[in-house]
Design a protein around this motif. Structure first.
Motif, PDB file in Angstrom:
ATOM      1  N   ARG A   1       0.837  -1.198   0.000  1.00  0.00           N
ATOM      2  CA  ARG A   1       0.000   0.000   0.000  1.00  0.00           C
ATOM      3  C   ARG A   1       0.874   1.250   0.000  1.00  0.00           C
ATOM      4  NH1 ARG A   1      -1.827   3.137   4.026  1.00  0.00           N
ATOM      5  NH2 ARG A   1      -1.098   1.663   5.627  1.00  0.00           N
ATOM      6  N   THR A   2       0.610   2.131  -0.950  1.00  0.00           N
ATOM      7  CA  THR A   2       1.377   3.376  -1.053  1.00  0.00           C
ATOM      8  C   THR A   2       0.500   4.612  -0.864  1.00  0.00           C
ATOM      9  OG1 THR A   2       1.046   3.459  -3.456  1.00  0.00           O
ATOM     10  CG2 THR A   2       3.032   2.346  -2.646  1.00  0.00           C
ATOM     11  N   MET A   3      -0.798   4.398  -0.696  1.00  0.00           N
ATOM     12  CA  MET A   3      -1.719   5.510  -0.529  1.00  0.00           C
ATOM     13  C   MET A   3      -2.467   5.367   0.795  1.00  0.00           C
ATOM     14  SD  MET A   3      -3.239   5.621  -4.430  1.00  0.00           S
ATOM     15  CE  MET A   3      -3.731   7.323  -4.464  1.00  0.00           C
ATOM     16  N   TYR A   4      -3.027   6.463   1.249  1.00  0.00           N
ATOM     17  CA  TYR A   4      -3.813   6.403   2.468  1.00  0.00           C
ATOM     18  C   TYR A   4      -5.041   5.532   2.223  1.00  0.00           C
ATOM     19  CZ  TYR A   4      -0.845  10.140   4.190  1.00  0.00           C
ATOM     20  OH  TYR A   4       0.245  10.865   4.593  1.00  0.00           O
ATOM     21  N   THR A   5      -5.527   4.874   3.255  1.00  0.00           N
ATOM     22  CA  THR A   5      -6.670   3.972   3.145  1.00  0.00           C
ATOM     23  C   THR A   5      -7.874   4.662   2.504  1.00  0.00           C
ATOM     24  OG1 THR A   5      -5.931   2.800   5.127  1.00  0.00           O
ATOM     25  CG2 THR A   5      -8.190   2.434   4.424  1.00  0.00           C
ATOM     26  N   ASN A   6      -8.464   3.972   1.512  1.00  0.00           N
ATOM     27  CA  ASN A   6      -9.633   4.444   0.762  1.00  0.00           C
ATOM     28  C   ASN A   6      -9.326   5.642  -0.146  1.00  0.00           C
ATOM     29  OD1 ASN A   6     -11.343   2.509   1.980  1.00  0.00           O
ATOM     30  ND2 ASN A   6     -11.642   3.845   3.756  1.00  0.00           N
ATOM     31  N   ALA A   7      -8.041   5.950  -0.344  1.00  0.00           N
ATOM     32  CA  ALA A   7      -7.673   7.081  -1.203  1.00  0.00           C
ATOM     33  C   ALA A   7      -8.036   6.836  -2.660  1.00  0.00           C
ATOM     34  CB  ALA A   7      -6.183   7.365  -1.086  1.00  0.00           C
ATOM     35  N   ASP A   8      -8.165   5.557  -3.054  1.00  0.00           N
ATOM     36  CA  ASP A   8      -8.489   5.264  -4.454  1.00  0.00           C
ATOM     37  C   ASP A   8      -9.905   5.694  -4.822  1.00  0.00           C
ATOM     38  OD1 ASP A   8      -9.672   3.357  -2.849  1.00  0.00           O
ATOM     39  OD2 ASP A   8      -9.025   1.635  -4.049  1.00  0.00           O
ATOM     40  N   ARG A   9     -10.704   6.042  -3.816  1.00  0.00           N
ATOM     41  CA  ARG A   9     -12.048   6.548  -4.118  1.00  0.00           C
ATOM     42  C   ARG A   9     -11.973   7.910  -4.812  1.00  0.00           C
ATOM     43  NH1 ARG A   9     -15.001   5.169   1.712  1.00  0.00           N
ATOM     44  NH2 ARG A   9     -14.847   2.891   1.540  1.00  0.00           N
ATOM     45  N   GLY A  10     -10.813   8.543  -4.693  1.00  0.00           N
ATOM     46  CA  GLY A  10     -10.624   9.842  -5.343  1.00  0.00           C
ATOM     47  C   GLY A  10     -10.203   9.724  -6.790  1.00  0.00           C
ATOM     48  N   GLY A  11     -10.113   8.498  -7.301  1.00  0.00           N
ATOM     49  CA  GLY A  11      -9.737   8.285  -8.693  1.00  0.00           C
ATOM     50  C   GLY A  11      -8.732   7.158  -8.806  1.00  0.00           C
ATOM     51  N   LEU A  12      -8.731   6.483  -9.960  1.00  0.00           N
ATOM     52  CA  LEU A  12      -7.856   5.338 -10.162  1.00  0.00           C
ATOM     53  C   LEU A  12      -6.465   5.738 -10.634  1.00  0.00           C
ATOM     54  CD1 LEU A  12     -10.391   2.911 -11.920  1.00  0.00           C
ATOM     55  CD2 LEU A  12      -9.600   2.827  -9.548  1.00  0.00           C
ATOM     56  N   LEU A  13      -6.329   6.918 -11.205  1.00  0.00           N
ATOM     57  CA  LEU A  13      -5.041   7.358 -11.722  1.00  0.00           C
ATOM     58  C   LEU A  13      -4.277   8.155 -10.672  1.00  0.00           C
ATOM     59  CD1 LEU A  13      -6.034   8.582 -15.315  1.00  0.00           C
ATOM     60  CD2 LEU A  13      -5.093   6.366 -14.647  1.00  0.00           C
ATOM     61  N   THR A  14      -2.969   7.924 -10.626  1.00  0.00           N
ATOM     62  CA  THR A  14      -2.109   8.695  -9.734  1.00  0.00           C
ATOM     63  C   THR A  14      -1.564   9.875 -10.518  1.00  0.00           C
ATOM     64  OG1 THR A  14      -1.459   6.682  -8.573  1.00  0.00           O
ATOM     65  CG2 THR A  14      -0.101   8.631  -8.238  1.00  0.00           C
ATOM     66  N   ILE A  15      -1.801  11.067 -10.023  1.00  0.00           N
ATOM     67  CA  ILE A  15      -1.404  12.278 -10.735  1.00  0.00           C
ATOM     68  C   ILE A  15      -0.166  12.875 -10.073  1.00  0.00           C
ATOM     69  CG2 ILE A  15      -2.197  14.475 -11.657  1.00  0.00           C
ATOM     70  CD1 ILE A  15      -3.818  12.012 -12.527  1.00  0.00           C
ATOM     71  N   GLY A  16       1.002  12.571 -10.621  1.00  0.00           N
ATOM     72  CA  GLY A  16       2.252  13.114 -10.094  1.00  0.00           C
ATOM     73  C   GLY A  16       2.770  12.305  -8.920  1.00  0.00           C
ATOM     74  N   CYS A  17       4.088  12.334  -8.747  1.00  0.00           N
ATOM     75  CA  CYS A  17       4.703  11.552  -7.671  1.00  0.00           C
ATOM     76  C   CYS A  17       4.389  12.135  -6.300  1.00  0.00           C
ATOM     77  CB  CYS A  17       6.220  11.475  -7.879  1.00  0.00           C
ATOM     78  SG  CYS A  17       7.051  13.063  -7.888  1.00  0.00           S
ATOM     79  N   HIS A  18       3.909  13.386  -6.263  1.00  0.00           N
ATOM     80  CA  HIS A  18       3.566  14.008  -4.985  1.00  0.00           C
ATOM     81  C   HIS A  18       2.050  14.151  -4.831  1.00  0.00           C
ATOM     82  CE1 HIS A  18       7.696  14.753  -3.848  1.00  0.00           C
ATOM     83  NE2 HIS A  18       7.933  15.277  -5.029  1.00  0.00           N
ATOM     84  N   ASP A  19       1.304  13.253  -5.454  1.00  0.00           N
ATOM     85  CA  ASP A  19      -0.139  13.180  -5.285  1.00  0.00           C
ATOM     86  C   ASP A  19      -0.424  13.162  -3.774  1.00  0.00           C
ATOM     87  OD1 ASP A  19      -2.821  12.077  -4.970  1.00  0.00           O
ATOM     88  OD2 ASP A  19      -2.716  11.469  -7.076  1.00  0.00           O
ATOM     89  N   TYR A  20      -1.337  14.009  -3.325  1.00  0.00           N
ATOM     90  CA  TYR A  20      -1.597  14.142  -1.889  1.00  0.00           C
ATOM     91  C   TYR A  20      -2.076  12.839  -1.246  1.00  0.00           C
ATOM     92  CZ  TYR A  20      -6.629  14.196  -2.872  1.00  0.00           C
ATOM     93  OH  TYR A  20      -7.898  13.854  -3.266  1.00  0.00           O
ATOM     94  N   ARG A  21      -2.540  11.892  -2.060  1.00  0.00           N
ATOM     95  CA  ARG A  21      -3.041  10.628  -1.526  1.00  0.00           C
ATOM     96  C   ARG A  21      -1.924   9.633  -1.205  1.00  0.00           C
ATOM     97  NH1 ARG A  21      -6.732   8.923  -6.320  1.00  0.00           N
ATOM     98  NH2 ARG A  21      -4.898   9.753  -7.403  1.00  0.00           N
ATOM     99  N   ILE A  22      -0.714   9.917  -1.680  1.00  0.00           N
ATOM    100  CA  ILE A  22       0.413   9.009  -1.489  1.00  0.00           C
ATOM    101  C   ILE A  22       1.070   9.255  -0.133  1.00  0.00           C
ATOM    102  CG2 ILE A  22       2.667   8.290  -2.363  1.00  0.00           C
ATOM    103  CD1 ILE A  22       1.742   9.097  -5.146  1.00  0.00           C
ATOM    104  N   THR A  23       1.320   8.200   0.611  1.00  0.00           N
ATOM    105  CA  THR A  23       1.954   8.314   1.925  1.00  0.00           C
ATOM    106  C   THR A  23       3.444   8.613   1.759  1.00  0.00           C
ATOM    107  OG1 THR A  23       2.536   5.965   2.065  1.00  0.00           O
ATOM    108  CG2 THR A  23       0.333   6.604   2.825  1.00  0.00           C
ATOM    109  N   PRO A  24       4.106   9.100   2.821  1.00  0.00           N
ATOM    110  CA  PRO A  24       5.555   9.339   2.740  1.00  0.00           C
ATOM    111  C   PRO A  24       6.333   8.084   2.336  1.00  0.00           C
ATOM    112  CG  PRO A  24       4.660  10.461   4.644  1.00  0.00           C
ATOM    113  CD  PRO A  24       3.541   9.606   4.095  1.00  0.00           C
ATOM    114  N   ALA A  25       5.984   6.951   2.953  1.00  0.00           N
ATOM    115  CA  ALA A  25       6.656   5.703   2.597  1.00  0.00           C
ATOM    116  C   ALA A  25       6.298   5.300   1.170  1.00  0.00           C
ATOM    117  CB  ALA A  25       6.258   4.593   3.570  1.00  0.00           C
TER     118      ALA A  25
END
Length: 203
Positions: free
Chosen positions: A58-82
């Protein structure tokens, strides 16, 4: 294809045993860095259009995929520090070694898509479903920085559907027409080279 399967099982088994300490470290980092389990499981479309569960760290906060299936940029706010570092070095893909052992995936093959986008494939494009999906392929090397490309787009999903998906599929159809074990080893090496290099590998 028998040799390909033997290669996949032998190398995946050896890699899992060798990387077990790293698996444990990543698990601790993911769980300590944000709420939720270490694994993220998503339904993807595999060979012959059959759905399967794809494993990732898991690289995103729990349930973050509800905000969309595509990751927009390496600093997408849904991505955790790890998650940022796991994505940067593709370590989040390591659990797919178990997908290989289960027979759902291979080391090399078209990256599996979610059903939403597979439903948009033309009859010609559906031929990518005639082989097992893989952890890597030439399209993955070409679009290594895909999330950053999408981040610059005015309409990321439109760009993904109209340009990136057709381009990826063409790479994969070319692979299907020329696949062999030697080519697989070349693509694996190019992938490793790309992960640790700032320059794209030669395709």
């Amino acid at each position: 294809m028998f040799l390909k399967r033997v290669f996949d099982v032998c190398v995946a088994s050896a890699a899992i045993m060798l990387l077990l300490p790293l698996f444990l470290v990543i698990t601790l980092c993911v769980c300590m860095g944000s709420r939720g389990g270490a694994l993220y499981i998503q339904r993807r479309v595999g060979r012959d259009g059959v759905d399967f569960d794809l494993f990732k760290f898991r690289t995103m906060y729990t349930n973050a995929d509800r905000g969309g299936l595509l990751t927009i940029g390496c600093h997408d706010y849904r991505i955790t520090p790890a998650g940022y570092w796991l994505r940067k070095y593709k370590l989040d893909e390591l659990p797919q070694l178990f997908n290989i052992l289960l027979g759902d995936m291979s080391f090399v093959g078209p990256r599996p898509e979610v059903r939403k986008y597979v439903e948009l494939y033309t009859v010609h494009q559906q031929r990518v479903l005639s082989v097992k999906p893989g952890i890597t392929d030439r399209a993955s090397i070409r679009y290594f920085d895909e999330s950053d490309i999408l981040a610059k787009a005015e309409d990321p999903e439109k760009l993904y559907v109209s340009e990136i998906i057709p381009s990826k599929i063409q790479y994969n159809l070319d692979y299907i027409d020329n696949q062999n074990l030697w080519l697989d080893m070349v693509i694996i090496w190019q992938t490793i080279k790309r992960i640790f290099s700032n320059k794209p590998a030669t395709l």
